[in-house]
Design a protein around this motif. Sequence first.
Motif, PDB file in Angstrom:
ATOM      1  N   ARG A  53       2.492   3.341   0.644  1.00 19.43           N
ATOM      2  CA  ARG A  53       2.057   4.699  -0.127  1.00 19.43           C
ATOM      3  C   ARG A  53       1.746   5.931   0.591  1.00 19.43           C
ATOM      4  NH1 ARG A  53       2.904   4.626  -6.075  1.00 19.43           N
ATOM      5  NH2 ARG A  53       3.813   2.419  -6.088  1.00 19.43           N
ATOM      6  N   SER A  55      -0.483   9.761   0.308  1.00 23.30           N
ATOM      7  CA  SER A  55      -0.737  10.743  -0.202  1.00 23.30           C
ATOM      8  C   SER A  55      -1.093  12.219   0.062  1.00 23.30           C
ATOM      9  CB  SER A  55      -2.160  10.659  -0.870  1.00 23.30           C
ATOM     10  OG  SER A  55      -3.487  10.407   0.266  1.00 23.30           O
ATOM     11  N   SER A  67      -0.008   9.875  -4.688  1.00 23.98           N
ATOM     12  CA  SER A  67       0.357   8.212  -4.597  1.00 23.98           C
ATOM     13  C   SER A  67       1.836   8.601  -4.484  1.00 23.98           C
ATOM     14  CB  SER A  67      -0.014   7.443  -5.638  1.00 23.98           C
ATOM     15  OG  SER A  67       0.455   6.418  -5.685  1.00 23.98           O
ATOM     16  N   VAL A 195      -2.696   5.257   1.299  1.00 25.18           N
ATOM     17  CA  VAL A 195      -3.066   4.948   0.179  1.00 25.18           C
ATOM     18  C   VAL A 195      -2.797   3.296   0.383  1.00 25.18           C
ATOM     19  CG1 VAL A 195      -2.784   4.495  -2.012  1.00 25.18           C
ATOM     20  CG2 VAL A 195      -2.904   6.813  -0.506  1.00 25.18           C
ATOM     21  N   HIS A 196      -0.941   2.654   0.693  1.00 26.20           N
ATOM     22  CA  HIS A 196      -1.004   1.425   0.711  1.00 26.20           C
ATOM     23  C   HIS A 196      -0.368   1.092   1.903  1.00 26.20           C
ATOM     24  CE1 HIS A 196      -0.196  -2.551  -0.850  1.00 26.20           C
ATOM     25  NE2 HIS A 196       1.724  -2.556  -0.775  1.00 26.20           N
TER      26      HIS A 196
END
Length: 290
Positions: A53, A55, A67, A195-196
């Motif tokens: 993820r 952003s 996201s 984000v991830h």
Amino acid sequence: MRMFVSSLCVLTQLASVGTFQVLKLPLGFIRVLEWLFAIFAFATCGGYSGQLRVSVDCMEKASSNLSIGIDFAYPFRLHQVSFEAPACEGIRRERVFLIGDYSSSAEFFVTIAVFAFLYSLMATIVYIFFQNKYRENNRGPLIDFVVTVVFSFMWLVSSSAWAKALSDVKVATDPDEVQLLISACKVQINKCGSVHEPRWSGLNTSVVFGFLNFVLWAGNIWFVFKETGWHKGASRLAAGSSEKQASTFNQQPYDQGSFDQSGSYNTQGNLGQPSEYSQVGGPTSYSNQM
């Protein structure tokens, strides 16, 4: 019910006929390990799916997306994976594709794992239930030896190729690299971030199991080779030559006269002849002294 009972009887007969003692030997035990490790290899690679993820924070907050999910999975044809990202120009969005196609290495690795699983399972069944036919002639052990050598080499090649492809997949799906593909992230007034990140434990495990399979198959080459006629013929030849040398050593005669001919010792002796002392030395009788 009758079908279940008949099937149970067949399985019982097979179990009674089978020689499960072979599983205690290195040849059968390593085959079972190869069967299990092959399952782990293609399961950890072929069943993988990951997500990252990122952003995109535009100057116009209404256009931001904090996201953005990007999903990818086996066989890792990343050039077909796409996602929508804000262009930070009103409500306009752009479709972005990842870079890279690593399906050949991944599919090659999984294919070798599946065929290795099938062959090791078949070989284990042959060892248990058809061991006498397996050892009737040299054809069975010879085929087993050649296939084991081929799979050892293929495990090494496929594991090395998959390890290299995995490192490239990690780079291609790195959130920092993915941000460079988004046009809005190239504008300094917009802020992009990670984000991830994907989890790589499953794929790392698949590479480990790939090289472990190579070690198992390469180590099993010796035990399969011992079942072939080549090893048995070499063992018989070595045993025959050693017995021949031992028999030749035992048949060498002992020459008793060789020690007599040296002049240092005479076995018969000259006891009846007068010694040199009697011929040259002092008086031979007591009357002569008188």
